[in-house]
Design an enzyme around this catalytic site. Structure first.
Site, PDB file in Angstrom:
ATOM      1  N   GLY A 215       0.819  -1.196   0.000  1.00  0.00           N
ATOM      2  CA  GLY A 215       0.000   0.000   0.000  1.00  0.00           C
ATOM      3  C   GLY A 215       0.857   1.251   0.000  1.00  0.00           C
ATOM      4  N   GLY A 217       2.296   4.763   1.696  1.00  0.00           N
ATOM      5  CA  GLY A 217       2.547   5.354   3.003  1.00  0.00           C
ATOM      6  C   GLY A 217       3.951   5.092   3.486  1.00  0.00           C
ATOM      7  N   GLU A 238      -2.188  -3.194  -6.136  1.00  0.00           N
ATOM      8  CA  GLU A 238      -3.071  -2.210  -6.774  1.00  0.00           C
ATOM      9  C   GLU A 238      -2.269  -1.003  -7.231  1.00  0.00           C
ATOM     10  OE1 GLU A 238      -6.003  -1.526  -3.741  1.00  0.00           O
ATOM     11  OE2 GLU A 238      -4.922   0.191  -2.938  1.00  0.00           O
TER      12      GLU A 238
END
Length: 431
Positions: A215, A217, A238
């Site tokens: 992800g 971050g 993704e």
């Protein structure tokens, strides 16, 4: 009629191209840098010409003129996921929100549960066969354009022509405009000692040959930075960013031990530097696909040893994750967190990590709490959660009792809060 003749016939200024929009339309726009700035700037300039138009999108990255409560009756943003650009409007109530798993947005569009009257998108230059690549964000856009009355492209030579299911033909579009501005670049998040400590715990649990979903971050990027000693990693994610590209360049990512789409990296949107966007261009080892392919737990879970790393803001004793709101106040959105937690849980040898610093606001608030703050939007349920990681260690929850979960989570809370957390657990009859 040749493709070039069709191209010239459909080529318009941005202000003329947006005239395909009718009052009451919903315009679907891709994720992040897939958004077309010339078209959206033109829409902003002409916003008072329209009534009841919505621009629906995940993660806008520029604050266009239609982000304005005074003209929301003319053109307003509708969020699938909030960003720094849209968050204040969501919290003030003049930007609305559609809750959904990222993987399910294409199906909601296909079933017309979400409107898609018009699609605006960035696109690569047309190839010799008449195709454009929507390489920066295939996401839900590929589904939206199938139902749309009109598709308008902003063609930019800086947009890569990527492989995968991310192409549209000149015959399928109503209009196009051209721009040559540099694509927006998004730098890597700041990584501090807390993020680095969490990253090390996760990296130590990732074996050679694992397939990764990372992800966005500071903590996920801290994990990536500590994987340079691994071998034969794969990517099914993704978002593709600079961290993953760096691992490819270092020879760490080979994708050859993937058993689902071996030899291929798979992603649905790109967010990073110009170097990353150049990396996407006709790269035979990378494919960009719609999000209902990349994030489908059944498909992604066919990768053995899928390791998914995603962040949350708060977690309670049962393992419920509040990853998208501060109490009832919206902050981000569900995105693909649950998609990949479930994918990793399905995967043979997979691990789903939820990462978070143990505290917030300079160590004055514990992010591990007895119960979530009132009104918190639950992103990942207690039934899906597995590994939770803070800078103080790892709590493995899947298959554990409520009492065991509570004990494991308190053990990785900040030491200053463990006593009061134990007191709360005793009052709740969990200890």
């Amino acid at each position: 009629m040749s493709f070039q003749i069709q191209y010239q016939q459909k080529r318009l200024s941005a202000l003329d191209a947006i005239r395909v929009v009718m009052n009451g339309d919903t315009i679907v726009v891709p994720t992040a840098v897939g958004e077309p700035p010339a078209l959206l700037t033109a829409l902003s300039e002409a916003k008072r010409d329209f009534q009841g138009v919505q621009v629906a999108q995940i993660l806008p990255v520029r604050k266009y003129g239609y982000f304005d409560p005074e003209t929301a009756g003319h053109v307003r943003h509708t969020a699938y996921f909030f960003s720094g650009v849209s968050r204040a409007g969501g919290q003030a109530g003049w930007i609305d929100f559609i809750p959904a798993h990222f993987s399910e947005l294409p199906d909601l569009l296909r079933r017309r549960l979400i409107a898609s009257d018009v699609v605006f998108s960035m696109a690569s230059p047309m190839d010799e066969h008449g195709f454009f690549s929507l390489s920066l964000a295939a996401d839900y856009t590929m589904a939206a354009l199938k139902n749309a009355r009109a598709v308008v492209l902003e063609v930019n030579p800086n947009v890569p022509f990527a492989n995968g299911n991310c192409h549209i033909h000149i015959s399928e579009i109503a209009a196009l405009t051209e721009s040559d501005d540099a694509l927006m670049e998004v730098g890597l998040p700041k990584i501090g000692p807390v993020q680095e400590a969490i990253g090390k715990y996760v990296a130590d649990m990732i074996p050679d040959g694992a397939t990764l979903q990372i992800g966005y971050g500071g903590i996920p990027d801290a994990v990536v930075m500590q994987l340079t000693g691994k071998h034969d990693l794969g990517v099914h994610t993704e978002m593709i960013g600079d961290g993953i590209m760096t691992l490819v360049e270092a020879g760490v990512v080979t994708n050859r031990r993937k058993n689902y789409l071996p030899g291929k990296m798979v992603a649905t949107f790109a967010l990073g530097s110009k170097k990353l966007y150049d990396f996407l261009h006709r790269n035979p080892g990378l494919e960009m696909h719609p999000v209902d392919f990349t994030n489908d737990p059944y498909l992604a879970g066919q990768n053995d040893n899928l390791h998914a790393i995603n962040a949350t803001m708060q977690i309670d004793f049962m393992g419920q994750c509040g990853s998208e709101s501060l109490g009832s106040s919206p902050y981000s959105g569900t995105g693909g967190q649950t998609d990949f937690v479930r994918s990793a849980n399905r995967s043979n040898g997979g691990k789903a990590f939820i990462v978070l610093p143990s505290t917030a606001k300079n160590d004055t608030i514990s992010r591990i709490v007895p119960v979530l703050s009132p009104g918190t939007h639950v992103s990942t349920s207690k039934n899906d959660i597995n590994y939770v990681v803070t800078e103080y260690g790892v709590a493995q929850l899947r298959g554990k009792t409520a009492r065991q979960r509570c004990e494991a989570l308190i053990a990785i809370a900040h030491p200053d809060f463990r006593s009061e957390l134990r007191d709360a657990a005793r009052r709740m009859k969990l200890l």
